[in-house]
Each structure stands twice: as structure tokens, then as C-alpha cells.
Design a protein around this motif. Structure first.
Motif: not given
Length: 262
Positions: A245-253
Motif C-alpha cells: 500500500m505504501l509503495r503504491d501510494l508513494l509511486r503514484d504521488a
């Protein structure tokens, strides 16, 4: 008659309640801001706590010379992506001198940034250890470690000018801000407004993956605000926030900020 010297400016008195506001306003760049914030003593309770913690220490860190000062932001001054937490941990950043460093929250955050190609290595040990971030700056709305990790409303508001000035100085490049937790989200809304963007009414509500685009009041580039559960063990150990979840959100950000993460 003897000439009476004018009283010292709050900008020159680190213990004055208005020191953050006046000293931050004087800073003409992030390097200057980061230097002056480390001398702040405007919140007596926080000063006492950070210094008491550094004196008593934790047994595992008894050989450490604790930082025991306000912790500045970390990362390049022209970063398009900014991550915002809560406050330094008593035996984490208050010990190491770098935000999100020396505790499990930071271990996960920096490892994830490295995995995305946004840091030169996965481990953050202490300030001055050679770690570099690429296109990312990390900061807090409260710069001193608070007891029980709970700053008071007055302490948050006294500290606000530091992060407000930080975002003002970054306006030419910052495009996305990620609030790590509800405290960061609520603390950021007035900061974002003071730094030059429009915050809608009613105010946007925090949630993981919450997203709001904020236009600039002067017609400049907009700012995208995203929410993310805090990387604390309370969230990661219970599965509320997973590494994926963290990786996906930071990637999108990072992508929304114009970066090219892995």
C-alpha cells in the motif's frame, strides 16, 4: 539621558513565542531555514522533554550523543514531492538528527523510497551519513519530540511558521504533498493556505489515498495533496498499512509530481 537599547527582536530570541514566525520569515532559502530552526526553544515543554530524553537515554543508545534539538526537513530544496509526518520520535530523530531516522517508521519509509529509486540507499542512520533523496523532501509540522508523541495544539501552532516558510520557498518546484497521517493532514491545511494555495470549504477529509487538487491563488502551479496512513508500527504491525500500500501510494504521488519512480 542614557540611551536605552531597543528590546531584542523575537527573531533573535530562540525562546520567544514569536521566534518561529519572525525567524522563519527572515530565511531567504531552505538552507538558512534549516539552520535557524535547530536553535528554536519557543515551546518550553518540548524543550524540557527533548533534553530530558537525551540525558536519560534508552539503554540501547546509551553510547549515543543525542541530537536533542529541533529537527529540520531533509531532502533537496527543489523537490517536487514533499512527505509530511507528525513530529520527531524521542529516541528516533531526536537522537539521530534526521527526520524519520532511528525508528521502525523511518526504516520502512526510507527502504520504500530506495525501492522506488528515490533514495541512494535503503537505510538512514543519522544526519550526515551520506544518504541522498532524489526529488523528495521530508518534513514535519512539529520539529521537537513531544511527550507521548502528542504535541499540544498550541505547540503545533507555534511551530507552524517553519513548515509554512518551507513550502513558500519550495513553491517554484513542489507539485505534490503527501500527509502521513491525520495529524499531518489537519496541520497542513492552514499551512497550504498560508503558502499560497486555495483550500476548499468544507475542508477535505483525511483518508488513505485521499486526494485533492488545490489551485494557487496567484495563478501559479496547483498543488496536489494526498493522504496516507502513517508509517508507524501501530499501522504496519496491524496490517492497516502494508508495504505494498505504501509503495503504491508513494509511486503514484511521485508520478503526479513529475518524477519517474521504479
Amino acid at each position: 539621558m542614557p540611551i536605552t537599547a531597543p528590546p531584542p527582536s523575537p527573531a533573535d530570541d530562540p525562546g520567544h513565542p514569536r521566534h518561529p514566525a519572525e525567524a522563519a520569515a527572515r530565511a531567504d532559502g531552505l538552507a538558512a531555514l534549516d539552520r535557524v530552526v535547530t536553535g528554536c526553544r519557543a515551546c518550553p515543554r518540548l524543550v524540557e522533554w527533548r533534553e530530558e530524553t537525551a540525558s536519560t537515554k534508552r539503554r540501547a543508545y546509551r553510547d549515543w550523543d543525542y541530537w536533542a534539538r529541533p529537527v529540520p526537513g531533509f531532502g533537496p530544496p527543489d523537490a517536487p514531492l514533499v512527505l509530511v509526518g507528525l513530529a520527531p520520535a524521542a529516541h528516533g530523530a531526536n537522537r539521530t538528527g534526521r527526520i524519520f531516522t532511528g525508528d521502525p517508521s523511518g526504516d520502512l519509509l526510507y527502504a520504500t523510497l530506495h525501492d522506488l529509486g528515490l533514495a541512494n540507499r535503503p537505510h538512514s542512520v543519522r544526519h550526515g551519513d551520506g544518504l541522498e533523496l532524489y526529488g523528495v523532501r521530508i518534513t514535519d509540522p512539529v520539529r521537537c519530540a513531544p511527550p507521548d508523541n502528542k504535541p499540544s495544539t498550541a505547540e503545533r501552532d507555534t511551530c507552524r511558521p517553519w513548515i509554512t516558510r518551507e513550502l513558500q520557498l519550495m513553491r517554484p518546484t513542489v507539485r505534490t504533498v503527501v500527509a502521513l497521517g491525520g495529524f499531518a493532514w489537519q496541520a497542513l491545511l492552514p499551512v497550504i493556505a498560508d503558502a499560497g494555495w486555495q483550500v476548499p470549504r468544507p475542508q477535505p477529509v483525511f483518508g488513505h489515498a485521499a486526494l485533492v487538487d488545490l489551485p494557487a491563488r496567484d495563478g501559479g502551479p496547483p498543488l496536489r495533496l494526498r493522504g496516507c496512513y502513517h508509517v508507524s508500527p501501530r499501522n504496519t504491525n496491524t496490517g492497516r498499512l502494508t508495504t505494498t500500500m505504501l509503495r503504491d501510494l508513494l509511486r503514484d504521488a511521485a508520478r503526479s509530481a513529475g518524477l519517474d519512480p521504479r
